[in-house]
Every structure is written in C-alpha cells, then in structure tokens.
Design a protein around this motif. Sequence first.
Motif, mmCIF file in Angstrom:
data_model
loop_
_atom_site.group_PDB
_atom_site.id
_atom_site.type_symbol
_atom_site.label_atom_id
_atom_site.label_comp_id
_atom_site.label_asym_id
_atom_site.label_seq_id
_atom_site.Cartn_x
_atom_site.Cartn_y
_atom_site.Cartn_z
ATOM 1 N N LEU A 61 8.689 18.270 -3.855
ATOM 2 C CA LEU A 61 7.793 17.665 -2.869
ATOM 3 C C LEU A 61 7.400 16.253 -3.298
ATOM 4 C CD1 LEU A 61 5.937 17.859 -0.317
ATOM 5 C CD2 LEU A 61 4.144 18.610 -1.897
ATOM 6 N N TYR A 62 6.972 16.106 -4.542
ATOM 7 C CA TYR A 62 6.507 14.799 -4.997
ATOM 8 C C TYR A 62 7.628 13.766 -5.039
ATOM 9 C CZ TYR A 62 2.153 17.157 -6.214
ATOM 10 O OH TYR A 62 0.988 17.879 -6.178
ATOM 11 N N TRP A 63 8.833 14.155 -5.455
ATOM 12 C CA TRP A 63 9.948 13.201 -5.432
ATOM 13 C C TRP A 63 10.337 12.873 -3.993
ATOM 14 C CZ3 TRP A 63 9.994 10.235 -9.153
ATOM 15 C CH2 TRP A 63 9.996 10.634 -10.493
ATOM 16 N N GLY A 64 10.256 13.853 -3.117
ATOM 17 C CA GLY A 64 10.538 13.593 -1.701
ATOM 18 C C GLY A 64 9.526 12.626 -1.098
ATOM 19 N N LEU A 65 8.250 12.824 -1.410
ATOM 20 C CA LEU A 65 7.211 11.918 -0.904
ATOM 21 C C LEU A 65 7.352 10.523 -1.515
ATOM 22 C CD1 LEU A 65 4.183 14.372 -0.881
ATOM 23 C CD2 LEU A 65 5.377 13.426 1.110
ATOM 24 N N PHE A 66 7.696 10.472 -2.794
ATOM 25 C CA PHE A 66 7.953 9.194 -3.462
ATOM 26 C C PHE A 66 9.060 8.444 -2.720
ATOM 27 C CE2 PHE A 66 10.827 7.091 -6.538
ATOM 28 C CZ PHE A 66 10.004 6.058 -6.964
ATOM 29 N N THR A 67 10.148 9.144 -2.426
ATOM 30 C CA THR A 67 11.288 8.533 -1.730
ATOM 31 C C THR A 67 10.902 8.091 -0.322
ATOM 32 O OG1 THR A 67 12.810 9.909 -3.009
ATOM 33 C CG2 THR A 67 13.677 8.907 -0.983
ATOM 34 N N ALA A 68 10.184 8.950 0.404
ATOM 35 C CA ALA A 68 9.757 8.604 1.760
ATOM 36 C C ALA A 68 8.863 7.364 1.748
ATOM 37 C CB ALA A 68 9.038 9.785 2.406
ATOM 38 N N CYS A 69 7.974 7.290 0.773
ATOM 39 C CA CYS A 69 7.090 6.124 0.671
ATOM 40 C C CYS A 69 7.873 4.853 0.364
ATOM 41 C CB CYS A 69 6.018 6.346 -0.398
ATOM 42 S SG CYS A 69 4.739 7.516 0.091
ATOM 43 N N LEU A 70 8.855 4.950 -0.517
ATOM 44 C CA LEU A 70 9.653 3.763 -0.828
ATOM 45 C C LEU A 70 10.469 3.312 0.374
ATOM 46 C CD1 LEU A 70 10.865 4.200 -4.511
ATOM 47 C CD2 LEU A 70 8.888 2.977 -3.618
ATOM 48 N N VAL A 71 11.007 4.260 1.137
ATOM 49 C CA VAL A 71 11.748 3.918 2.356
ATOM 50 C C VAL A 71 10.812 3.245 3.365
ATOM 51 C CG1 VAL A 71 12.959 4.894 4.363
ATOM 52 C CG2 VAL A 71 13.549 5.652 2.046
ATOM 53 N N ALA A 72 9.610 3.800 3.548
ATOM 54 C CA ALA A 72 8.638 3.206 4.469
ATOM 55 C C ALA A 72 8.221 1.813 3.992
ATOM 56 C CB ALA A 72 7.413 4.110 4.610
ATOM 57 N N ALA A 73 7.973 1.669 2.687
ATOM 58 C CA ALA A 73 7.591 0.360 2.143
ATOM 59 C C ALA A 73 8.715 -0.650 2.360
ATOM 60 C CB ALA A 73 7.253 0.472 0.656
ATOM 61 N N ALA A 74 9.948 -0.232 2.150
ATOM 62 C CA ALA A 74 11.099 -1.125 2.385
ATOM 63 C C ALA A 74 11.186 -1.495 3.865
ATOM 64 C CB ALA A 74 12.385 -0.455 1.917
ATOM 65 N N GLY A 75 10.897 -0.552 4.748
ATOM 66 C CA GLY A 75 10.911 -0.842 6.174
ATOM 67 C C GLY A 75 9.846 -1.853 6.560
ATOM 68 N N PHE A 76 8.624 -1.670 6.048
ATOM 69 C CA PHE A 76 7.564 -2.641 6.322
ATOM 70 C C PHE A 76 7.929 -4.013 5.757
ATOM 71 C CE2 PHE A 76 4.357 1.018 6.487
ATOM 72 C CZ PHE A 76 4.302 1.007 7.864
ATOM 73 N N MET A 77 8.525 -4.030 4.554
ATOM 74 C CA MET A 77 8.900 -5.306 3.946
ATOM 75 C C MET A 77 10.021 -5.971 4.745
ATOM 76 S SD MET A 77 8.169 -7.586 1.774
ATOM 77 C CE MET A 77 6.951 -6.769 0.787
ATOM 78 N N GLY A 131 0.809 -1.217 0.000
ATOM 79 C CA GLY A 131 0.000 0.000 0.000
ATOM 80 C C GLY A 131 0.839 1.264 0.000
ATOM 81 N N VAL A 132 1.875 1.291 0.820
ATOM 82 C CA VAL A 132 2.739 2.473 0.868
ATOM 83 C C VAL A 132 3.495 2.629 -0.456
ATOM 84 C CG1 VAL A 132 4.733 3.519 2.039
ATOM 85 C CG2 VAL A 132 2.917 2.462 3.379
ATOM 86 N N ALA A 133 3.887 1.512 -1.064
ATOM 87 C CA ALA A 133 4.538 1.586 -2.378
ATOM 88 C C ALA A 133 3.578 2.165 -3.423
ATOM 89 C CB ALA A 133 5.030 0.205 -2.811
ATOM 90 N N LEU A 134 2.297 1.838 -3.307
ATOM 91 C CA LEU A 134 1.310 2.434 -4.217
ATOM 92 C C LEU A 134 1.225 3.949 -4.016
ATOM 93 C CD1 LEU A 134 -1.627 -0.154 -4.258
ATOM 94 C CD2 LEU A 134 -0.089 0.432 -6.135
ATOM 95 N N PHE A 135 1.235 4.387 -2.767
ATOM 96 C CA PHE A 135 1.256 5.833 -2.508
ATOM 97 C C PHE A 135 2.445 6.475 -3.218
ATOM 98 C CE2 PHE A 135 -1.183 5.113 1.570
ATOM 99 C CZ PHE A 135 -2.266 5.889 1.224
ATOM 100 N N GLY A 136 3.619 5.874 -3.058
ATOM 101 C CA GLY A 136 4.820 6.410 -3.703
ATOM 102 C C GLY A 136 4.684 6.461 -5.209
ATOM 103 N N THR A 137 4.083 5.428 -5.773
ATOM 104 C CA THR A 137 3.854 5.391 -7.220
ATOM 105 C C THR A 137 2.985 6.566 -7.659
ATOM 106 O OG1 THR A 137 4.034 2.984 -7.203
ATOM 107 C CG2 THR A 137 2.925 3.983 -9.098
ATOM 108 N N ALA A 138 1.963 6.878 -6.872
ATOM 109 C CA ALA A 138 1.088 8.001 -7.218
ATOM 110 C C ALA A 138 1.867 9.316 -7.218
ATOM 111 C CB ALA A 138 -0.084 8.082 -6.247
ATOM 112 N N PHE A 139 2.760 9.504 -6.253
ATOM 113 C CA PHE A 139 3.553 10.733 -6.233
ATOM 114 C C PHE A 139 4.494 10.802 -7.431
ATOM 115 C CE2 PHE A 139 2.541 10.480 -1.598
ATOM 116 C CZ PHE A 139 1.731 11.601 -1.580
ATOM 117 N N ALA A 140 5.038 9.663 -7.857
ATOM 118 C CA ALA A 140 5.872 9.649 -9.057
ATOM 119 C C ALA A 140 5.038 9.983 -10.293
ATOM 120 C CB ALA A 140 6.552 8.292 -9.212
ATOM 121 N N ILE A 141 3.800 9.492 -10.327
ATOM 122 C CA ILE A 141 2.895 9.786 -11.453
ATOM 123 C C ILE A 141 2.736 11.298 -11.597
ATOM 124 C CG2 ILE A 141 0.444 9.719 -12.134
ATOM 125 C CD1 ILE A 141 0.411 6.799 -11.129
ATOM 126 N N PHE A 142 2.614 11.999 -10.469
ATOM 127 C CA PHE A 142 2.459 13.456 -10.528
ATOM 128 C C PHE A 142 3.621 14.124 -11.247
ATOM 129 C CE2 PHE A 142 -0.148 13.222 -6.399
ATOM 130 C CZ PHE A 142 -1.352 13.189 -7.093
#
Length: 162
Positions: A130-146, A44-55
């Motif tokens: 902002l969007y690249w920062g949020l993308f990165t934060a989401c990927l870091v969080a997703a990696a942490g959950f994984m 789910g968090v990786a999906l959030f990051g994907t959306a920020f990259a889409i922007f």
Amino acid sequence: MWKFGEGLIGILITMNGIIIALVELPLIHKLQGKRHELYFMSFGVALFGTAFAIFNVLPTVPAVASLAVLVITFGEMMCTPFMDSFWMSRTDVSVSGAYTGLYAVTLSIGQFITPAMGALVIDEYGFTTLYWGLFTACLVAAAGFMALYLVRTSKFFYYRSS
C-alpha cells in the motif's frame, strides 16, 4: 504494523492540527504569488509521497511517525490552499457555486472510497505494498502537476488561460 496506542495516535493527530493552525497562513502568505500554484501543488504531493516512503524505509518508532506526520502536514499545507486557488481562478463568477459543489463532491468521494480501497490492498498485499503504491501514485501526480506547470510557464508553448 505500527501498533501505537490511542494516546500516541491522538498526539500525532493533534500535532498535525497545531502545526496547521500556527504555520499554514503565514507560510501561504509568504509563498503566494512567488510561483504558480501548480509548482506548489507538485511539491506538496511529492511531500505526501515522501511520507509514504518513510513508512516503508524507516523503523516503526514514535519519532519516525512524528517525522511522517510533519512531512504529511507540510505536504497538506503546500497542496490544499494552492489547489483551491488554482480551480477558483478558472471559474466564472456565474458558475463558481457549481464548481465549488463539484470540487466538494469529488473530494468527498475520494475520502469515502480511498480508505476502503486501501483496506482491500492491505488485506490482500499488506501495508508495504500500500505505502509503495501510494508513494508511486503521489510521484506520478507530482510529475503531472509539474508537467502542467512547465507547459503553462514555458516560452516554447503557447498556452493562454481564459
């Protein structure tokens, strides 16, 4: 940056609510118990990051905004119920109210502080940063959950929750 009118923004917000109302319960019912909550939280968090990259990557047109809302909505549906289940399964009945309160306060603080921080980033560096920062934060969080998921499910580690 996107310069959409109030009507389109209303449609996008409504789309989020309708999808959640129609899809979330059947989806969660189907997924629950299939894998550990941390797996779904990571996805789910990786999906959030994907959306920020889409922007940042795709053009600023209504169809792309709809796609981003769809991705964010599915990210939300994958995260929120499993996060709630994850923390609730770790509480003792005698302190579950305290955990619930702490969880609610933490979410509220995040919902209060994050827009202000985002506005500061936008003002200083722009939406793209902002969007690249949020993308990165989401990927870091997703990696942490994984990573937590892999530790909890690995036969190489001995970890037993109480």
